[in-house]
Design a protein around this motif. Structure first.
Motif, PDB file in Angstrom:
ATOM      1  N   THR A 203     -62.413  76.211 -20.734  1.00 40.22           N
ATOM      2  CA  THR A 203     -63.317  77.933 -20.508  1.00 40.22           C
ATOM      3  C   THR A 203     -64.950  78.179 -20.591  1.00 40.22           C
ATOM      4  OG1 THR A 203     -61.088  78.441 -21.251  1.00 40.22           O
ATOM      5  CG2 THR A 203     -62.777  80.411 -21.171  1.00 40.22           C
ATOM      6  N   THR A 204     -65.246  77.098 -21.778  1.00 41.14           N
ATOM      7  CA  THR A 204     -66.781  77.119 -22.236  1.00 41.14           C
ATOM      8  C   THR A 204     -67.363  76.654 -20.841  1.00 41.14           C
ATOM      9  OG1 THR A 204     -66.038  76.521 -24.485  1.00 41.14           O
ATOM     10  CG2 THR A 204     -69.024  75.978 -23.248  1.00 41.14           C
ATOM     11  N   GLU A 205     -67.337  75.285 -20.428  1.00 43.88           N
ATOM     12  CA  GLU A 205     -68.037  74.779 -18.934  1.00 43.88           C
ATOM     13  C   GLU A 205     -67.469  76.237 -17.598  1.00 43.88           C
ATOM     14  OE1 GLU A 205     -68.587  70.702 -18.016  1.00 43.88           O
ATOM     15  OE2 GLU A 205     -66.360  71.331 -16.299  1.00 43.88           O
TER      16      GLU A 205
ATOM     17  N   GLU B 161     -66.595  89.408 -27.303  1.00 40.67           N
ATOM     18  CA  GLU B 161     -66.393  87.768 -27.218  1.00 40.67           C
ATOM     19  C   GLU B 161     -65.975  86.714 -28.039  1.00 40.67           C
ATOM     20  OE1 GLU B 161     -65.786  87.867 -23.711  1.00 40.67           O
ATOM     21  OE2 GLU B 161     -66.321  90.241 -23.560  1.00 40.67           O
ATOM     22  N   HIS B 162     -65.420  85.892 -27.557  1.00 38.45           N
ATOM     23  CA  HIS B 162     -65.820  84.637 -27.898  1.00 38.45           C
ATOM     24  C   HIS B 162     -67.110  84.123 -27.713  1.00 38.45           C
ATOM     25  CE1 HIS B 162     -65.221  80.215 -28.610  1.00 38.45           C
ATOM     26  NE2 HIS B 162     -64.295  80.338 -28.362  1.00 38.45           N
ATOM     27  N   HIS B 163     -67.423  83.055 -28.570  1.00 34.70           N
ATOM     28  CA  HIS B 163     -68.943  82.875 -28.336  1.00 34.70           C
ATOM     29  C   HIS B 163     -69.232  82.501 -27.308  1.00 34.70           C
ATOM     30  CE1 HIS B 163     -69.294  82.509 -32.923  1.00 34.70           C
ATOM     31  NE2 HIS B 163     -69.547  83.473 -32.287  1.00 34.70           N
TER      32      HIS B 163
ATOM     33  N   SER C 166     -58.118  89.098 -26.612  1.00 30.30           N
ATOM     34  CA  SER C 166     -59.292  88.693 -27.802  1.00 30.30           C
ATOM     35  C   SER C 166     -58.426  87.864 -28.835  1.00 30.30           C
ATOM     36  CB  SER C 166     -59.377  90.310 -28.500  1.00 30.30           C
ATOM     37  OG  SER C 166     -60.350  89.519 -29.980  1.00 30.30           O
ATOM     38  N   ASN C 167     -58.887  86.687 -28.509  1.00 26.80           N
ATOM     39  CA  ASN C 167     -58.737  85.674 -29.538  1.00 26.80           C
ATOM     40  C   ASN C 167     -58.747  85.791 -30.777  1.00 26.80           C
ATOM     41  OD1 ASN C 167     -61.687  85.523 -29.592  1.00 26.80           O
ATOM     42  ND2 ASN C 167     -61.493  83.518 -30.778  1.00 26.80           N
ATOM     43  N   SER C 168     -59.610  86.792 -31.951  1.00 28.89           N
ATOM     44  CA  SER C 168     -59.653  86.861 -32.830  1.00 28.89           C
ATOM     45  C   SER C 168     -58.145  88.759 -33.139  1.00 28.89           C
ATOM     46  CB  SER C 168     -60.866  87.161 -33.381  1.00 28.89           C
ATOM     47  OG  SER C 168     -62.103  87.212 -32.752  1.00 28.89           O
TER      48      SER C 168
ATOM     49  N   VAL D 227     -64.058  87.238 -15.827  1.00 29.21           N
ATOM     50  CA  VAL D 227     -62.571  87.375 -16.833  1.00 29.21           C
ATOM     51  C   VAL D 227     -62.654  86.358 -18.064  1.00 29.21           C
ATOM     52  CG1 VAL D 227     -60.270  87.660 -17.537  1.00 29.21           C
ATOM     53  CG2 VAL D 227     -61.576  89.440 -15.758  1.00 29.21           C
ATOM     54  N   ASP D 228     -62.607  86.153 -19.473  1.00 31.67           N
ATOM     55  CA  ASP D 228     -62.788  85.051 -19.883  1.00 31.67           C
ATOM     56  C   ASP D 228     -60.549  85.312 -20.132  1.00 31.67           C
ATOM     57  OD1 ASP D 228     -62.656  83.223 -21.881  1.00 31.67           O
ATOM     58  OD2 ASP D 228     -63.707  83.980 -23.202  1.00 31.67           O
ATOM     59  N   GLY D 229     -60.391  84.731 -19.579  1.00 35.30           N
ATOM     60  CA  GLY D 229     -58.786  84.457 -19.768  1.00 35.30           C
ATOM     61  C   GLY D 229     -58.226  82.951 -20.576  1.00 35.30           C
ATOM     62  N   ALA D 230     -59.059  82.543 -21.426  1.00 34.38           N
ATOM     63  CA  ALA D 230     -58.891  81.805 -22.347  1.00 34.38           C
ATOM     64  C   ALA D 230     -57.200  82.194 -23.142  1.00 34.38           C
ATOM     65  CB  ALA D 230     -59.661  81.096 -23.585  1.00 34.38           C
ATOM     66  N   GLN D 231     -57.501  83.195 -23.143  1.00 34.26           N
ATOM     67  CA  GLN D 231     -55.911  83.199 -24.492  1.00 34.26           C
ATOM     68  C   GLN D 231     -55.103  84.337 -23.394  1.00 34.26           C
ATOM     69  OE1 GLN D 231     -55.058  82.413 -27.239  1.00 34.26           O
ATOM     70  NE2 GLN D 231     -57.410  81.771 -27.627  1.00 34.26           N
ATOM     71  N   GLY D 232     -55.320  84.541 -22.297  1.00 31.73           N
ATOM     72  CA  GLY D 232     -54.371  85.435 -21.729  1.00 31.73           C
ATOM     73  C   GLY D 232     -53.808  84.596 -20.729  1.00 31.73           C
TER      74      GLY D 232
ATOM     75  N   PHE E 132     -60.084  79.666 -17.261  1.00 31.07           N
ATOM     76  CA  PHE E 132     -59.338  78.691 -18.742  1.00 31.07           C
ATOM     77  C   PHE E 132     -59.369  77.644 -19.112  1.00 31.07           C
ATOM     78  CE2 PHE E 132     -55.551  77.225 -16.399  1.00 31.07           C
ATOM     79  CZ  PHE E 132     -55.650  77.554 -15.376  1.00 31.07           C
ATOM     80  N   SER E 133     -58.361  77.406 -20.247  1.00 31.71           N
ATOM     81  CA  SER E 133     -58.355  75.815 -20.509  1.00 31.71           C
ATOM     82  C   SER E 133     -57.175  75.826 -20.772  1.00 31.71           C
ATOM     83  CB  SER E 133     -58.965  76.003 -22.163  1.00 31.71           C
ATOM     84  OG  SER E 133     -60.762  76.708 -22.454  1.00 31.71           O
ATOM     85  N   GLY E 134     -57.095  74.034 -20.580  1.00 28.56           N
ATOM     86  CA  GLY E 134     -55.414  73.910 -20.629  1.00 28.56           C
ATOM     87  C   GLY E 134     -54.723  73.530 -21.418  1.00 28.56           C
ATOM     88  N   HIS E 135     -55.885  73.360 -22.966  1.00 25.54           N
ATOM     89  CA  HIS E 135     -55.433  72.691 -23.722  1.00 25.54           C
ATOM     90  C   HIS E 135     -55.327  74.731 -24.552  1.00 25.54           C
ATOM     91  CE1 HIS E 135     -58.620  74.427 -26.654  1.00 25.54           C
ATOM     92  NE2 HIS E 135     -58.924  74.398 -25.867  1.00 25.54           N
ATOM     93  N   LYS E 136     -54.877  75.696 -23.950  1.00 28.87           N
ATOM     94  CA  LYS E 136     -54.266  76.598 -24.581  1.00 28.87           C
ATOM     95  C   LYS E 136     -53.250  77.312 -24.356  1.00 28.87           C
ATOM     96  CE  LYS E 136     -58.478  78.556 -26.630  1.00 28.87           C
ATOM     97  NZ  LYS E 136     -59.629  79.460 -27.095  1.00 28.87           N
ATOM     98  N   ILE E 137     -52.878  76.170 -22.712  1.00 25.89           N
ATOM     99  CA  ILE E 137     -51.237  76.664 -22.281  1.00 25.89           C
ATOM    100  C   ILE E 137     -50.381  74.991 -22.033  1.00 25.89           C
ATOM    101  CG2 ILE E 137     -52.337  76.916 -19.837  1.00 25.89           C
ATOM    102  CD1 ILE E 137     -50.377  78.313 -19.143  1.00 25.89           C
TER     103      ILE E 137
HETATM  104  C1  LIG Z   1     -60.665  79.436 -26.732  1.00 22.10           C
HETATM  105  C2  LIG Z   1     -61.894  79.827 -26.425  1.00 22.10           C
HETATM  106  C3  LIG Z   1     -62.400  80.275 -25.670  1.00 22.10           C
HETATM  107  C4  LIG Z   1     -63.294  78.377 -25.467  1.00 22.10           C
HETATM  108  O1  LIG Z   1     -62.842  77.444 -24.669  1.00 22.10           O
HETATM  109  P1  LIG Z   1     -62.963  76.192 -24.889  1.00 22.10           P
HETATM  110  O2  LIG Z   1     -61.525  75.467 -24.625  1.00 22.10           O
HETATM  111  O3  LIG Z   1     -63.447  75.235 -26.219  1.00 22.10           O
HETATM  112  O4  LIG Z   1     -63.942  76.103 -23.817  1.00 22.10           O
HETATM  113  C5  LIG Z   1     -63.213  81.013 -24.326  1.00 22.10           C
HETATM  114  N1  LIG Z   1     -62.742  82.535 -25.061  1.00 22.10           N
HETATM  115  C6  LIG Z   1     -61.714  82.825 -25.438  1.00 22.10           C
HETATM  116  C7  LIG Z   1     -61.091  83.957 -25.804  1.00 22.10           C
HETATM  117  C8  LIG Z   1     -61.274  81.588 -26.282  1.00 22.10           C
HETATM  118  O5  LIG Z   1     -59.847  81.902 -27.008  1.00 22.10           O
END
Ligand SMILES: *Cc1c(COP(=O)(O)O)cnc(C)c1O
Length: 405
Positions: free
Chosen positions: A94-96, A121-123, A173-175, A198-203, A221-226
């Protein structure tokens, strides 16, 4: 139909682990999910049978790797209902993905322009936009978060204008676990022709994502969260933007022609995929999504809602525990603090009982400041968690509370 959680758990070898003789209760899924055997097997098979660089070899292995690698792209395309496979860009996460968009937009912004992000936001989705605004002279606006951990949508609407060029926000929201009304937010932004990321890392792992239905321009989105590997992720973006905006990295693969003094760029998706891609992890992510999509999505959602509902219910009768984030639409993450207990101590003492949670600021320092806490303890749930595990985690938490009181 309900989810066969026992059958799902059986496919995750790590869930059989014990911590100091106690069964592992893994409640840190918002940080990363565990991997089913088929994903582990996909990686082993790639490295054991057809490891090869893609798109260039004139041999069997290269051909097989290329077909699997591009096939994984097709799986992602269908999973998020992207109109075109060329719009699915492999990233490291997601970050990249967010950095690619922010980098592309920076040179298109001027000091009359505005970017809107949110206070949750996530940083990864605020620092990037701070930098894009600093470099371009654009102004960054923040949608505030209410006491229940939701976006203040009245303020959001009041911030929108012809100057708004980009609205970037998290799906979930991740938090706090808050599910944001991303489709509505997008519709409002589109009245001013603003782009939406849309930052879909958690969605991505908690429901059906249909990028055409949402109407956004970018989804990351990130693969490791799915249930996929680390080091692989996806940027989906509209072809009209991805093919025109300045490129991210330059080098091999992303070029069409190169002379000693100049170069021209390849077509999408290669234009944004410089260098040797992460072939094995992309293939394994494709396998993770194939596996996840085969589950009944309504049952997945119902199970995850039941887990959050149980945690909410148990927290209500828990004296001294303050839940951070009480939005009615919540999924995945459950944050809390204790009076007199530092989150780090809570995490340490839960770990002694086999319960894995996350503590700290969850890469969301502005949000922690908003709630006046240095950090929280966070349980985050996934499809393989059970109601019994939530009960056991709260029993463990009661012991921690007594120890810290
Ligand atoms: C984990 C996360 C990120 C960052 O994902 P990376 O896999 O570290 O790049 C960004 N936004 C949210 C909402 C996250 O949960």
């Amino acid at each position: 139909m309900s989810l066969d959680v026992a059958a799902i758990r059986d496919q995750f070898p790590i869930l059989k682990r014990e911590i100091d003789g106690k069964p592992l209760i893994y409640l840190d899924n918002a940080a990363t999910t565990q991997k089913p055997q088929c994903v582990i097997d996909a990686l082993v098979e790639y490295y054991s049978h057809y490891n090869s660089n893609v798109h260039r070899g004139a041999h069997r292995l290269a051909d097989e790797a290329t077909r699997k690698f591009e096939g994984a792209r097709d799986i992602i395309q269908h999973f998020i209902n992207a109109p075109k496979r060329e719009e699915v860009i492999w990233t490291s996460g997601t970050t990249e993905a967010i950095n690619i968009v922010a980098h592309g937009l920076t040179s298109l912004l001027s000091n009359n322009d505005e970017v809107i992000v949110t206070g949750m936001e996530h940083h990864a989705n605020i620092v990037t936009w701070q930098q894009a605004c600093k470099a371009s002279g654009a102004t960054l606006y923040i949608v505030p978060v209410t006491d229940s951990g939701e976006l203040d949508l009245d303020v959001y609407v009041s911030l929108l204008s012809e100057r708004t060029k980009m609205v970037a926000l998290p799906h979930v929201s991740n938090s706090l676990g808050t599910v944001n009304p991303i489709k509505w937010v997008t519709q409002k932004a589109k009245q001013f022709d603003a782009w939406v990321l849309v930052d879909g890392a958690q969605g991505i792992a908690h429901g059906n994502v249909d990028v055409q239905d949402i109407g956004c321009d970018f989804y990351a989105f990130s693969g490791h969260k799915i249930y996929g590997p680390m080091g692989i992720g996806v940027l989906w973006g509209k072809e009209s933007l991805l093919s025109q905006w300045p490129v991210w990295q330059t080098g091999g693969e992303m070029i069409a022609t190169v002379s000693l003094q100049d170069a021209t760029w390849n077509v999408l998706p290669y234009r944004l995929e410089a260098g040797t891609p992460n072939v094995g992890d992309a293939i394994a992510l494709g396998e993770a999504i194939r596996w996840f999509s085969a589950l009944d999505s309504a049952a997945v959602q119902a199970h995850e809602e039941a887990l959050i509902a149980r945690a909410t219910e148990l927290a209500e009768g828990f004296e001294g525990l303050r839940v951070i984030g009480t939005a009615p639409q919540k999924i995945g993450a459950f944050s809390f603090v204790f009076e007199g207990g530092h989150p780090a101590d809570i995490g340490f003492l839960l770990d002694k009982q086999g319960v894995a949670v996350r503590t700290g600021d969850h890469c969301a320092q502005p949000l922690m400041a908003r709630f006046g806490v240095p950090g929280t303890a966070r349980m985050s749930f996934s499809i393989y968690n059970t109601l019994e595990e939530v009960d056991a985690a709260f029993d463990a938490l009661k012991k921690v509370h007594m120890m810290l009181a």
